[in-house]
Design a protein around this motif. Sequence first.
Motif, PDB file in Angstrom:
ATOM      1  N   ALA A  19      -1.341   9.189 -11.700  1.00 14.51           N
ATOM      2  CA  ALA A  19      -1.447   8.667 -10.268  1.00 14.51           C
ATOM      3  C   ALA A  19      -1.868   7.161 -10.472  1.00 14.51           C
ATOM      4  CB  ALA A  19      -2.355   9.422  -9.320  1.00 14.51           C
ATOM      5  N   LEU A  20      -2.970   6.844 -11.188  1.00 14.72           N
ATOM      6  CA  LEU A  20      -3.305   5.426 -11.031  1.00 14.72           C
ATOM      7  C   LEU A  20      -2.573   4.709 -11.854  1.00 14.72           C
ATOM      8  CD1 LEU A  20      -6.400   4.849 -10.651  1.00 14.72           C
ATOM      9  CD2 LEU A  20      -6.619   4.566 -13.260  1.00 14.72           C
TER      10      LEU A  20
ATOM     11  N   MET B 101       2.282   1.929  -3.403  1.00 12.56           N
ATOM     12  CA  MET B 101       1.286   2.193  -4.131  1.00 12.56           C
ATOM     13  C   MET B 101       1.105   3.891  -4.101  1.00 12.56           C
ATOM     14  SD  MET B 101      -1.262  -0.948  -4.366  1.00 12.56           S
ATOM     15  CE  MET B 101      -2.625  -0.292  -5.177  1.00 12.56           C
ATOM     16  N   LEU B 102       0.773   4.046  -2.763  1.00 12.96           N
ATOM     17  CA  LEU B 102       0.557   5.380  -2.686  1.00 12.96           C
ATOM     18  C   LEU B 102       1.583   6.426  -2.976  1.00 12.96           C
ATOM     19  CD1 LEU B 102      -0.857   5.481   0.904  1.00 12.96           C
ATOM     20  CD2 LEU B 102      -2.378   5.839  -1.118  1.00 12.96           C
TER      21      LEU B 102
ATOM     22  N   ALA C 275       0.320   3.986  -9.349  1.00 12.26           N
ATOM     23  CA  ALA C 275      -0.001   3.089  -8.285  1.00 12.26           C
ATOM     24  C   ALA C 275      -0.083   1.743  -8.748  1.00 12.26           C
ATOM     25  CB  ALA C 275      -1.448   3.591  -7.797  1.00 12.26           C
TER      26      ALA C 275
ATOM     27  N   ALA D 237       1.784   6.624  -6.966  1.00 11.15           N
ATOM     28  CA  ALA D 237       0.508   7.494  -7.034  1.00 11.15           C
ATOM     29  C   ALA D 237       1.065   9.024  -7.062  1.00 11.15           C
ATOM     30  CB  ALA D 237      -0.661   7.427  -6.493  1.00 11.15           C
TER      31      ALA D 237
ATOM     32  N   LEU E  33       0.908  -1.264  -0.083  1.00 12.49           N
ATOM     33  CA  LEU E  33       0.154  -0.007  -0.116  1.00 12.49           C
ATOM     34  C   LEU E  33       0.658   1.347  -0.149  1.00 12.49           C
ATOM     35  CD1 LEU E  33      -3.144  -0.589   2.362  1.00 12.49           C
ATOM     36  CD2 LEU E  33      -2.892   0.222  -0.133  1.00 12.49           C
TER      37      LEU E  33
ATOM     38  N   GLY F 294       3.453   0.448  -9.060  1.00 13.32           N
ATOM     39  CA  GLY F 294       3.878   0.215  -7.523  1.00 13.32           C
ATOM     40  C   GLY F 294       3.188  -1.224  -7.153  1.00 13.32           C
ATOM     41  N   TYR F 295       2.074  -1.523  -7.257  1.00 14.82           N
ATOM     42  CA  TYR F 295       1.483  -2.742  -6.937  1.00 14.82           C
ATOM     43  C   TYR F 295       2.020  -3.908  -7.584  1.00 14.82           C
ATOM     44  CZ  TYR F 295      -2.631  -5.911  -6.692  1.00 14.82           C
ATOM     45  OH  TYR F 295      -3.513  -7.078  -6.467  1.00 14.82           O
TER      46      TYR F 295
ATOM     47  N   LEU G 224      -0.464  13.295  -1.612  1.00 16.57           N
ATOM     48  CA  LEU G 224      -1.459  13.152  -2.577  1.00 16.57           C
ATOM     49  C   LEU G 224      -2.369  14.249  -2.166  1.00 16.57           C
ATOM     50  CD1 LEU G 224      -2.428   9.153  -2.669  1.00 16.57           C
ATOM     51  CD2 LEU G 224      -1.536  10.780  -4.554  1.00 16.57           C
TER      52      LEU G 224
END
Lengths: 267, 402
Positions: free
Chosen positions: B243-244, B24-25, B247, B28, B21, B250-251, B163
């Motif tokens: 951002a999407l 991902m943040l 993320a 993003a 998480l 990153g995921y 963010l």
Amino acid sequence: MMIDARLDKAVIASPLAIHGLTVSYDHRPVVHSVDFVTPPGSLTAIVGPNGAGKSTLLKAALGITPRLSGDVRVFGRPLEHEARHLAYVPQRSSVDWDFPARVIDVVTMGLFRDLHWWQFGTRSLRRRAMESLGRVGMEAFADRQIGQLSGGQQQRVFLARALIQEADLTILDEPFAGVDAATEAAIVEVLKSLRDEGRTLLCVHHDLATVRDYFDHVLLLNVRRIAAGPVDEVFSERHLQATYGGRLSRVQLARLTEPAEIGTEAR
Amino acid sequence: METWWRALTFTLGYNTSVVTLGAMLLAAGAGMVGTFVLLRKRALVSDAISHSTLPGLALAFIVVGLVQGDGRLLPALLLGAAASAALGLWAVQMISAHTRLGEDAAIGAVLSTFFAFGVVLITVIQSMAVTGQSGLTSYLVGATAGMLISEAQLIAACALGLLLAMVVWRRDLLLLCFDADFARTQGLNTWRLDLLLLMLLMAVVVIGLKVTGLILVVALTIIPPVAARFWTDQPLMMVALAALLGALAGYLGVTLSSVREGLPTGPLIVLAAFLLFLVSFLFSPRRGALASLLAYRRLRRRVHLRQGLLAVAHEEPIFDGLTLKLMRRRGYLRRDGVATPLGLAAARDAEHEERLWALYRELHPDDALHREHAGLVPIGQVLSADAIMALEMQLAPTEGAR
């Protein structure tokens, strides 16, 4: 109130009063100690040869370019306090038209300062943007990418962004540069209608042949102020000669300053 | 494979989930900040920032190591990194403001000098009597496998703040990027906004050190925005998409790297981001390579067909191979090159339309429509029925005279 008691009445009433404005690039003054009080409700042209400092004068007055000295008042108050009464239409070439934005995105930028960060796309915003686009004949292009527009259309979009601000003073930097004849006519019509609503417009202009047709006041500038006032009084052979030096021929001058002969053949 | 699936579904344990998480943040946030930096045309600055973190990081490690024997204290290391990044940025600003060097030259000079100094400090650390030296290399390429839960929480919290900051300042930054002069007339302090953007970028880089490493964190600020550009023409949509995509990268990257101990997180995230870029580049319906190729081929076919039909209408011979092929395939020409009744009718229509377009261009020379459609699109698709009727009325007398 921030109004200085020592200020002249004309300065307090003026949408943009410039006093002793000097700007220099590399120790060379490009605008030297210029005084100008814009008459309220006027459509004023700033005219002068290339390199006369016309755009620089405006940019310095607006705080875009740093000034060496001078005082600028918007309705008698410092510029920072009156930013919302003021709209600015920069030269078309000053932005990257490949920017990821549609026509409507650029127009709504005129209202960004009125929006709070928690407000997301609002319908009234789009409606107002469409109204502005309608005034310049561009509603059909609202969702176009700005890079797909012609020069004249780009200029119309910039004008729409200024219109949406409903400012008392609109400052335009060469709005007719590189636009087609139809756009030029459309822009002039919008400017005149704004003037008739009582708003003030100040416009860097380079086409001497159209000054008499488009404007009611003029500032003749060549680094220094040469003359300023109503077009009928100031736009004379003597003053143009002083502004342009030997760059205009007798025939050109006679044609420009003779009101009867102003027409398309004078271009 | 099974481990990866469990990581993807957040069932590999609390630690991995928090780390995922957090990454991902962070990605993003990096995508959002990166979009503005890219639109401000300062993408190289992130390179300068990331490389100049190294000396601060190493110095912080030395100080903490001398105090408590083990230099690995994430908050201290990040503060050190931020301080030296700020110094590097200041140096870049000073050089480009007070010399004739451009910002790119200043960036090149500063990033290499700072990085060199950092590498020297790291060799010093290797010979010091403190523990945790090997942990420092994880800041070069990133490693989330051995990350402490507190570290992951710190990263996630910072990224969340980032963010939020982006959401708050999105319109101001957009004005700055599109038209800084206009922004200034709107009462915005562009100098301060530029500084804010740099600070946010610095925050991304510093938070990202542990996740992607300092060399690769730049990729997170550049690749997702560039990929997002393929999918949209709206500025704030581009920010959201970046951002999407960030993320998502990153995921994929973090979960892949948690499959086995020692897999480098940074490179995997960057490769995932590149994959997303590649997909965007190839398959975007607006600007993608495939769409451009198809559009080009469609245009070529249309031009050839139109030229062929006009040639038939003017009773001129056709020599071009592609034109002949297209005309035959449509049934406009017989095998021996003679026009069929269908072809003659189409040719008449084409010529008529050509004349309508010509008249339209004559009447409305400044209208942009003709630039795009120059007679290649059926006029009915572009002009309204009443406009076409008006044109037909004007065209009628000359038609009759022929």
